[in-house]
Write a protein that holds these residues in place. Structure first.
Motif, short mmCIF file in Angstrom:
data_model
loop_
_atom_site.label_atom_id
_atom_site.label_comp_id
_atom_site.label_asym_id
_atom_site.label_seq_id
_atom_site.Cartn_x
_atom_site.Cartn_y
_atom_site.Cartn_z
N GLU A 1 0.83 -1.21 0.00
CA GLU A 1 0.00 0.00 0.00
C GLU A 1 0.87 1.25 0.00
O GLU A 1 0.59 2.23 -0.72
CB GLU A 1 -0.92 0.00 1.22
N LEU A 2 1.93 1.23 0.79
CA LEU A 2 2.83 2.38 0.84
C LEU A 2 3.53 2.58 -0.51
O LEU A 2 3.70 3.72 -0.96
CB LEU A 2 3.86 2.17 1.96
N GLY A 3 3.90 1.48 -1.14
CA GLY A 3 4.52 1.58 -2.45
C GLY A 3 3.59 2.20 -3.48
O GLY A 3 4.01 3.06 -4.27
N ARG A 4 2.33 1.78 -3.47
CA ARG A 4 1.37 2.37 -4.40
C ARG A 4 1.15 3.85 -4.11
O ARG A 4 1.08 4.67 -5.03
CB ARG A 4 0.04 1.60 -4.32
N GLU A 5 1.07 4.18 -2.83
CA GLU A 5 0.83 5.57 -2.43
C GLU A 5 1.97 6.49 -2.84
O GLU A 5 1.75 7.63 -3.26
CB GLU A 5 0.62 5.63 -0.91
N LEU A 6 3.20 5.97 -2.74
CA LEU A 6 4.38 6.80 -3.00
C LEU A 6 4.98 6.57 -4.39
O LEU A 6 6.00 7.17 -4.72
CB LEU A 6 5.44 6.52 -1.93
N GLY A 7 4.35 5.71 -5.17
CA GLY A 7 4.81 5.51 -6.54
C GLY A 7 6.08 4.69 -6.66
O GLY A 7 6.86 4.89 -7.59
N VAL A 8 6.30 3.75 -5.73
CA VAL A 8 7.47 2.88 -5.76
C VAL A 8 7.00 1.46 -6.11
O VAL A 8 6.17 0.90 -5.39
CB VAL A 8 8.20 2.89 -4.40
N PRO A 9 7.52 0.83 -7.18
CA PRO A 9 6.98 -0.45 -7.65
C PRO A 9 7.07 -1.61 -6.66
O PRO A 9 6.15 -2.43 -6.60
CB PRO A 9 7.81 -0.74 -8.91
N LEU A 10 8.15 -1.75 -5.90
CA LEU A 10 8.33 -2.83 -4.92
C LEU A 10 8.16 -4.21 -5.56
O LEU A 10 7.41 -5.07 -5.06
CB LEU A 10 7.35 -2.68 -3.74
N GLU A 11 8.87 -4.45 -6.65
CA GLU A 11 8.74 -5.73 -7.35
C GLU A 11 9.18 -6.91 -6.49
O GLU A 11 8.54 -7.96 -6.47
CB GLU A 11 9.54 -5.68 -8.65
N LEU A 12 10.28 -6.76 -5.77
CA LEU A 12 10.79 -7.84 -4.94
C LEU A 12 9.83 -8.12 -3.78
O LEU A 12 9.53 -9.28 -3.47
CB LEU A 12 12.18 -7.49 -4.41
#
Length: 302
Positions: A245-256
């Motif tokens: 959720e934080l990744g989506r909110e901040l625009g970070v993909p977080l693939e791993l």
């Protein structure tokens, strides 16, 4: 300072025990009174409801498993806000949703109650030893006023910034821990399939550039076969959900982190949400029919 503590489960009982050992007058509440038996024997008082507890104390600490549980304890009909007086402080050590934390803090502020967040990290064994790391977010003056309490709970104490900031860093640290855990399982399996002595491989990794806190701690429980880290699959998936959720909110993909979350979903399907999170490595063991055992490693961490 009269301190209240709500939520004395695997982690909370140790945090509350440290507070009591530091000499604070302590009142506790939990859904299960038996969970508080050791604390009551050590001199803590009992309250039947969060509201009753809140009416007796100056500062209340919560340590709860989910945002829903925090909301119910704080803002429920018989919750903390129904009993806290103006000038009181609520400290949440749970790994919480920062938006819900801020909403509840607004409700508390309307009553003149100060909120601090103080999620902890390092594992249950660190909490038991009074050495867990405390990550604090909130007003600087309130932080300083409660610094002796934080020092009683843990070892290193960090004031991260304003309210909500500690929730962000806690999500980050937990995300890294789960990524490291899955990687540790793969590394140990490579060592096992490569014919290495796993005890020696553990020590070599520990002394190498590939070392991590997770390897130093959870690898021991994998090699023992207990997996008993005191933290469940359900909790791991909750925290990985916060990271996504934080990744989506901040625009970070977080693939791993996404791949690791999918692995934990499979782990929960295989072993249940109540299984220890370290059991995630058993997915690979079962898939390959190869265990990761070595003599001389403990069943629990101290």
């Amino acid at each position: 300072m009269r301190v209240g503590f709500v939520g004395v489960g695997h982690l909370g009982k140790h945090l509350a025990g440290s507070i009591r050992s530091a000499g604070y007058a302590l009142t506790v509440h939990d859904r299960d009174r038996e969970a508080a038996a050791e604390l009551l024997a050590a001199g803590a008082d009992w309250a039947d409801t969060p509201r009753e507890l809140a009416e007796r104390i100056d500062t209340v600490v919560t340590c709860l498993p989910s945002p829903a549980a925090v909301t119910a304890v704080v803002a429920g009909d018989d919750g903390l806000l129904a009993g806290l007086s103006p000038g009181a402080t609520w400290i949440d050590t749970s790994t919480n949703d920062r938006h819900e934390l801020l909403r509840l803090a607004g409700l508390a502020a309307d009553q003149g109650v100060v909120t601090l967040e103080a999620p902890v990290t390092g594992g249950v064994h660190k909490a038991a030893a009074g050495e867990i790391t405390v990550l604090v977010g909130g007003d600087t003056a309130a932080f300083r006023a409660h610094l002796p309490l934080f020092a009683a709970i843990g070892g290193e104490v960090f004031h991260i910034g304003p309210l909500g900031s500690a929730s962000v860093i806690k999500v980050i640290t937990n995300m890294l821990a789960f990524v490291h855990l899955v990687a540790v399982g793969e590394a140990l399996m490579l060592a096992r399939r490569g014919g290495l002595d796993l005890g020696q491989a553990y020590e070599a990794i520990r002394a190498s550039s590939g070392n991590s806190f997770v390897h130093e701690t959870e690898s021991q429980l994998i090699l023992n076969g207990s997996y008993d880290i005191g933290f469940t699959m359900d909790l791991a998936l909750k925290d990985l959900g916060f990271a996504r959720e934080l990744g989506r909110e901040l625009g970070v993909p977080l693939e791993l982190a996404t791949l690791v979350q999918e692995t934990f979903v499979r782990g929960r399907e295989a072993y249940g949400g109540g299984a220890w999170s370290t059991t995630i490595v058993k997915l690979l063991e079962d898939e390959l029919g190869t265990d990761l055992r070595a003599p001389g490693f403990p069943a629990t961490l101290e």
